[in-house]
Write an enzyme that holds these catalytic residues in place. Sequence first.
Site, short mmCIF file in Angstrom:
data_model
loop_
_atom_site.label_atom_id
_atom_site.label_comp_id
_atom_site.label_asym_id
_atom_site.label_seq_id
_atom_site.Cartn_x
_atom_site.Cartn_y
_atom_site.Cartn_z
N SER A 126 -11.07 -0.26 6.19
CA SER A 126 -9.92 0.62 5.99
C SER A 126 -9.58 1.34 7.29
CB SER A 126 -10.30 1.65 4.92
OG SER A 126 -9.37 2.71 4.91
N TYR A 150 -16.54 8.21 1.31
CA TYR A 150 -15.89 6.90 1.17
C TYR A 150 -15.75 6.24 2.54
CZ TYR A 150 -12.16 3.46 0.91
OH TYR A 150 -11.44 2.30 1.06
N LYS A 154 -17.59 2.79 4.38
CA LYS A 154 -16.92 1.65 5.05
C LYS A 154 -17.48 1.49 6.46
CE LYS A 154 -14.25 0.29 1.79
NZ LYS A 154 -14.52 -1.00 1.15
P1 NAD Z 1 -9.63 -1.63 -6.79
O1 NAD Z 1 -10.47 -0.52 -7.31
O2 NAD Z 1 -8.38 -1.95 -7.50
O3 NAD Z 1 -10.50 -2.96 -6.69
C1 NAD Z 1 -11.88 -2.95 -6.42
C2 NAD Z 1 -12.54 -3.83 -7.47
O4 NAD Z 1 -13.95 -3.86 -7.24
C3 NAD Z 1 -12.33 -3.32 -8.89
O5 NAD Z 1 -11.86 -4.38 -9.70
C4 NAD Z 1 -13.72 -2.85 -9.34
O6 NAD Z 1 -13.92 -3.03 -10.72
C5 NAD Z 1 -14.62 -3.73 -8.49
N1 NAD Z 1 -15.94 -3.17 -8.18
C6 NAD Z 1 -16.24 -1.94 -7.70
N2 NAD Z 1 -17.56 -1.83 -7.49
C7 NAD Z 1 -18.11 -3.02 -7.84
C8 NAD Z 1 -19.44 -3.53 -7.84
N3 NAD Z 1 -20.48 -2.79 -7.46
N4 NAD Z 1 -19.65 -4.79 -8.26
C9 NAD Z 1 -18.60 -5.58 -8.67
N5 NAD Z 1 -17.33 -5.14 -8.69
C10 NAD Z 1 -17.09 -3.88 -8.28
O7 NAD Z 1 -9.35 -1.32 -5.25
P2 NAD Z 1 -8.38 -2.06 -4.24
O8 NAD Z 1 -7.29 -1.12 -3.89
O9 NAD Z 1 -8.04 -3.41 -4.72
O10 NAD Z 1 -9.32 -2.13 -2.97
C11 NAD Z 1 -10.11 -3.29 -2.68
C12 NAD Z 1 -10.98 -2.98 -1.49
O11 NAD Z 1 -10.16 -2.60 -0.38
C13 NAD Z 1 -11.94 -1.82 -1.70
O12 NAD Z 1 -13.17 -2.13 -1.06
C14 NAD Z 1 -11.26 -0.66 -1.02
O13 NAD Z 1 -12.17 0.30 -0.57
C15 NAD Z 1 -10.57 -1.36 0.14
N6 NAD Z 1 -9.38 -0.63 0.63
C16 NAD Z 1 -8.40 -0.28 -0.24
C17 NAD Z 1 -7.30 0.43 0.22
C18 NAD Z 1 -6.21 0.87 -0.73
O14 NAD Z 1 -5.45 1.78 -0.38
N7 NAD Z 1 -6.06 0.29 -1.89
C19 NAD Z 1 -7.19 0.75 1.58
C20 NAD Z 1 -8.21 0.36 2.44
C21 NAD Z 1 -9.31 -0.35 1.95
#
Ligand code: NAD
Length: 352
Positions: A126, A150, A154
Amino acid sequence: MKNKILVTGGAGYIGSHTCIALHEAGYDIVVYDNLSNSSREAINRVSTLIGQSIEFIKGDTRDAEMLKQIFVAHQFFAVIHFAGLKAVGESVAKPLLYYNNNVSGSITLLEVMAEYNVKNLIFSSSATVYGDPETLPIDENSKRSCTNPYGQSKLAVEHILEDLSVSDQSWNLISLRYFNPVGSHPSGQIGEDPNDIPNNLMPYISQVAVGKLEKLSIFGNDYPTVDGTGVRDFIHVTDLAQGHVSALNYLEQQASSKSSSDTTSSVGFLPINLGTGKGTSVLELVSTFAKVSKQPIPYQFVARRAGDVASCYASADKAKALLGWQAKLSITDMCQDTWHWQSMNPNGYNET
Ligand code: NAD
Ligand code: UDP
């Protein structure tokens, strides 16, 4: 059929969109998700959109035994690792949960990958790893610093990946640093579905537009920006999804250009920004959304939110140079597609 890919967190917001892009690019995918922040309905809808059922396994990245069973059953080329918790505020209240889930989960996954000799990984990092940027646009060599658990989780995983790449040069580890993913698949069938009151700007705006929330609070109008409100690099989630396909193509090219006797990696640890390179202010996003949705978006200015930075936008040059990828969609596209999803699914996936 192209290579087989394990997608952890594939039922989530970015993961579900990436599953579609991977399928369209010809990849065979297996989704692994504990559904802690997503629903099975997202996978059902992805299956409907692509016209075939997706192999879905409910499980946790911290469960080594379950992962091993999956690696025995499938020969993966790479893992795309989305699984993680992502709410900054919650991470401050529950740091152990965040370190356990995001860091321990990644370590367990990497250990199993090592055991089964699957050494290609694309990790969801991120822009938060850059903290308060010293210069803009932010390139991949910018200093990294985080102010909340958080972001620290990362950064910790990035450090682990770096150390791993030094210890064993056969690892190929791409860390994609996302800026602000927004928008939805143009079908309006899948999108971002926050569990609670949204923390992020775009889902908050769209819930005000659809009448679920009364009014947007804009955190600060005294930043040194174009109109005093915060500036971010919003990127359409389908562009972001395509960035993962480009990263996979890059890993495949690297793998095929190596001679079979060469055990050293040409990738190592490779951080790459995924952003548009353009900054948009909170007020600019609000007014575009109001125009596109033809809905009023009432708002009030309130105090700055602790930990927020004034401006954050990417240099997207490295992604273009190395992966041949760049974002194509505009702020108007992002608002239009978010509105399409929100107006068709006012209660997210719960409605069906
Ligand atoms: P999201 O919460 O919609 O998706 C994450 C998924 O991971 C969910 O379906 C959740 O059920 C699953 N999950 C969480 N912990 C788990 C575990 N221990 N084992 C198995 N499954 C697990 O989030 P997103 O927005 O799709 O983000 C995806 C990734 O991108 C994340 O790692 C997040 O930190 C990163 N990210 C997101 C953003 C954003 O703004 N959405 C920005 C930067 C980075
Ligand atoms: N923001 C806001 N009101 C909200 C949510 C966010 O004014 O209800 C602002 C926030 O202060 C920041 C921008 O919108 O300037 C983007 O915030 P978001 O939480 O979506 O992303 P991040 O802070 O991770 O960049």
